[in-house]
Design a protein around this motif. Sequence first.
Motif, mmCIF file in Angstrom:
data_model
loop_
_atom_site.group_PDB
_atom_site.id
_atom_site.type_symbol
_atom_site.label_atom_id
_atom_site.label_comp_id
_atom_site.label_asym_id
_atom_site.label_seq_id
_atom_site.Cartn_x
_atom_site.Cartn_y
_atom_site.Cartn_z
ATOM 1 N N ARG A 165 -46.832 -34.187 -3.816
ATOM 2 C CA ARG A 165 -47.766 -34.534 -3.074
ATOM 3 C C ARG A 165 -47.765 -34.044 -1.451
ATOM 4 N NH1 ARG A 165 -42.637 -38.031 -4.235
ATOM 5 N NH2 ARG A 165 -43.450 -39.780 -5.102
ATOM 6 N N GLU A 166 -47.984 -32.951 -1.422
ATOM 7 C CA GLU A 166 -48.197 -32.783 -0.114
ATOM 8 C C GLU A 166 -49.696 -31.256 -0.343
ATOM 9 O OE1 GLU A 166 -44.574 -29.800 0.876
ATOM 10 O OE2 GLU A 166 -43.736 -31.076 2.370
ATOM 11 N N GLU A 167 -49.342 -31.150 -1.677
ATOM 12 C CA GLU A 167 -51.025 -30.127 -1.880
ATOM 13 C C GLU A 167 -51.727 -31.484 -1.938
ATOM 14 O OE1 GLU A 167 -50.032 -29.175 -6.441
ATOM 15 O OE2 GLU A 167 -48.771 -27.632 -4.986
ATOM 16 N N VAL A 168 -51.496 -32.533 -2.201
ATOM 17 C CA VAL A 168 -52.281 -33.809 -2.211
ATOM 18 C C VAL A 168 -52.912 -33.496 -0.995
ATOM 19 C CG1 VAL A 168 -53.101 -36.037 -2.655
ATOM 20 C CG2 VAL A 168 -52.245 -34.854 -4.185
ATOM 21 N N GLU A 169 -52.415 -34.014 -0.767
ATOM 22 C CA GLU A 169 -52.481 -34.012 1.492
ATOM 23 C C GLU A 169 -53.383 -32.658 1.500
ATOM 24 O OE1 GLU A 169 -49.146 -34.951 3.357
ATOM 25 O OE2 GLU A 169 -48.813 -36.940 2.424
ATOM 26 N N ALA A 170 -52.597 -31.886 1.767
ATOM 27 C CA ALA A 170 -53.240 -30.116 2.100
ATOM 28 C C ALA A 170 -54.746 -30.100 1.415
ATOM 29 C CB ALA A 170 -52.726 -28.762 2.144
ATOM 30 N N ILE A 171 -54.998 -30.078 0.365
ATOM 31 C CA ILE A 171 -56.268 -30.867 -0.822
ATOM 32 C C ILE A 171 -57.397 -31.664 0.286
ATOM 33 C CG2 ILE A 171 -58.039 -30.383 -2.644
ATOM 34 C CD1 ILE A 171 -55.217 -29.606 -4.174
ATOM 35 N N ALA A 172 -56.959 -31.844 0.696
ATOM 36 C CA ALA A 172 -57.939 -33.289 0.804
ATOM 37 C C ALA A 172 -57.862 -32.603 3.105
ATOM 38 C CB ALA A 172 -57.262 -34.849 1.608
ATOM 39 N N PHE A 173 -57.654 -32.673 3.519
ATOM 40 C CA PHE A 173 -57.442 -32.055 4.893
ATOM 41 C C PHE A 173 -58.235 -30.509 4.737
ATOM 42 C CE2 PHE A 173 -56.526 -28.115 7.342
ATOM 43 C CZ PHE A 173 -56.795 -28.034 8.356
ATOM 44 N N LEU A 174 -58.493 -30.059 3.834
ATOM 45 C CA LEU A 174 -59.495 -28.163 3.314
ATOM 46 C C LEU A 174 -61.060 -29.305 3.161
ATOM 47 C CD1 LEU A 174 -57.267 -26.182 1.451
ATOM 48 C CD2 LEU A 174 -57.750 -25.914 3.674
ATOM 49 N N LEU A 175 -61.012 -30.591 2.389
ATOM 50 C CA LEU A 175 -61.876 -30.815 1.404
ATOM 51 C C LEU A 175 -62.671 -32.048 2.449
ATOM 52 C CD1 LEU A 175 -61.462 -30.831 -2.542
ATOM 53 C CD2 LEU A 175 -62.645 -29.042 -1.162
ATOM 54 N N ALA A 176 -62.361 -31.772 3.160
ATOM 55 C CA ALA A 176 -62.245 -32.688 4.472
ATOM 56 C C ALA A 176 -63.711 -32.399 4.797
ATOM 57 C CB ALA A 176 -61.716 -34.306 5.429
ATOM 58 N N ASP A 177 -64.977 -33.976 4.990
ATOM 59 C CA ASP A 177 -66.015 -33.098 5.519
ATOM 60 C C ASP A 177 -66.496 -32.593 7.500
ATOM 61 O OD1 ASP A 177 -67.061 -34.890 3.137
ATOM 62 O OD2 ASP A 177 -68.409 -36.367 4.346
ATOM 63 N N ASP A 178 -64.602 -33.194 7.845
ATOM 64 C CA ASP A 178 -64.434 -32.369 9.191
ATOM 65 C C ASP A 178 -62.988 -31.610 8.752
ATOM 66 O OD1 ASP A 178 -63.132 -34.592 8.741
ATOM 67 O OD2 ASP A 178 -63.274 -35.169 10.610
ATOM 68 N N GLY A 179 -63.390 -31.329 7.120
ATOM 69 C CA GLY A 179 -62.287 -30.081 7.182
ATOM 70 C C GLY A 179 -62.131 -28.971 7.247
ATOM 71 N N LEU A 180 -61.131 -27.973 7.206
ATOM 72 C CA LEU A 180 -61.363 -26.745 7.337
ATOM 73 C C LEU A 180 -62.274 -25.692 6.520
ATOM 74 C CD1 LEU A 180 -59.967 -24.148 9.276
ATOM 75 C CD2 LEU A 180 -58.241 -24.145 6.575
ATOM 76 N N LEU A 181 -62.551 -26.039 5.829
ATOM 77 C CA LEU A 181 -64.031 -25.558 4.760
ATOM 78 C C LEU A 181 -65.011 -25.779 5.181
ATOM 79 C CD1 LEU A 181 -62.688 -25.475 0.955
ATOM 80 C CD2 LEU A 181 -61.982 -23.547 2.449
ATOM 81 N N ALA A 182 -65.422 -27.158 5.432
ATOM 82 C CA ALA A 182 -66.056 -27.235 6.573
ATOM 83 C C ALA A 182 -66.584 -26.032 7.754
ATOM 84 C CB ALA A 182 -66.175 -29.175 6.688
ATOM 85 N N ALA A 183 -65.309 -26.733 8.294
ATOM 86 C CA ALA A 183 -65.459 -25.551 10.097
ATOM 87 C C ALA A 183 -66.018 -24.320 9.700
ATOM 88 C CB ALA A 183 -64.235 -26.263 10.551
ATOM 89 N N ALA A 184 -65.317 -23.904 8.677
ATOM 90 C CA ALA A 184 -65.902 -22.452 8.243
ATOM 91 C C ALA A 184 -67.424 -22.108 7.911
ATOM 92 C CB ALA A 184 -64.719 -21.382 7.423
#
Length: 322
Positions: A165-184
């Motif tokens: 469950r935590e991994e699903v939430e973490a990946i959603a944060f990383l992949l969000a259009d305004d998430g960490l990967l998009a910011a990077a």
Amino acid sequence: METSEARSQAWSRYWATGAEHSCAGSFSLTGAGALADFWRGTFAGCGPDACIVDLGTGNAGLLKLAWDLLPAGHAARLFGIDLSRPAPGWIDEGVHGDRIRIIGETPMEATGLPGASVDLLVSQFGIEYAKRGRVQAECLRLLDETGRIAFVIHHADSVITHVAREEVEAIAFLLADDGLLAAASALLPHMADAKAGQAATSAAFQARDRFNHMLEQGGRMAQASSSPELLTQAAAGIRQFLSVVERGNLVSLQRQLDAYRGELRLASTRSAEQVACAMDADQLADFMQPFRDAGMTVAATALRESGQLIGWAVEGGYTASS
């Protein structure tokens, strides 16, 4: 739930890493512990010419354990069924001949194996992914009149499910259009320009501030998580990209970020499916009922490893009067 093709792709990529089972980094099938003890006890009841079928076999770690535990010179036949395309590197035709067969791209609900031919059906974190009702019917079709079942099934409250469950939430944060990967990704070209001596623009400052904000948010998520490795590793990798980016490698680094997004999507598919398939006590009772209706004696216990709940252990077989 994802399509069968998406699920197959996600798990095929995982098995290509060489892992023998789906929790290879957490629990051992061969060492000390409740999980290993459960399977040793299960396979100890097999005769030298047993037919054993593993449903959701992956890289066939259970079949490897069964082969090693059966008496020397045994004539057992072992089959592994999986919807994905497993790649078990341990099977050696010179050692195992044709007595171990892995059947990939095949649903557990329709194995294609002959009826009333199986002495033991096993599954570790596999059978719960199949369509309920249909998979029990297939099991009952396969088993001979003295056949047994032994399954380890994801528990809705297990540590494994909690981590998923935590991994699903973490990946959603990383992949969000305004998430960490998009910011990077937005910051990388500005960092490359800075390395080339170009003066920072207002857009560069905005990209930097946005990235720092998302990095801090990810740090807070990691601190609150019982399994922060995915978030901390992502942050470390992104920092490394930012430290080495220049105009000459910008395109390559952006492509690597895109590839990482793809890997994260596959990981999310696996984790989300695991959460969806995990069973609470009522769901497990419903799962076991078709076996009982067919005359089998079936029992389930909560399986704990080092004090942590890891799953359900299910055992069953036909009684003498069945």
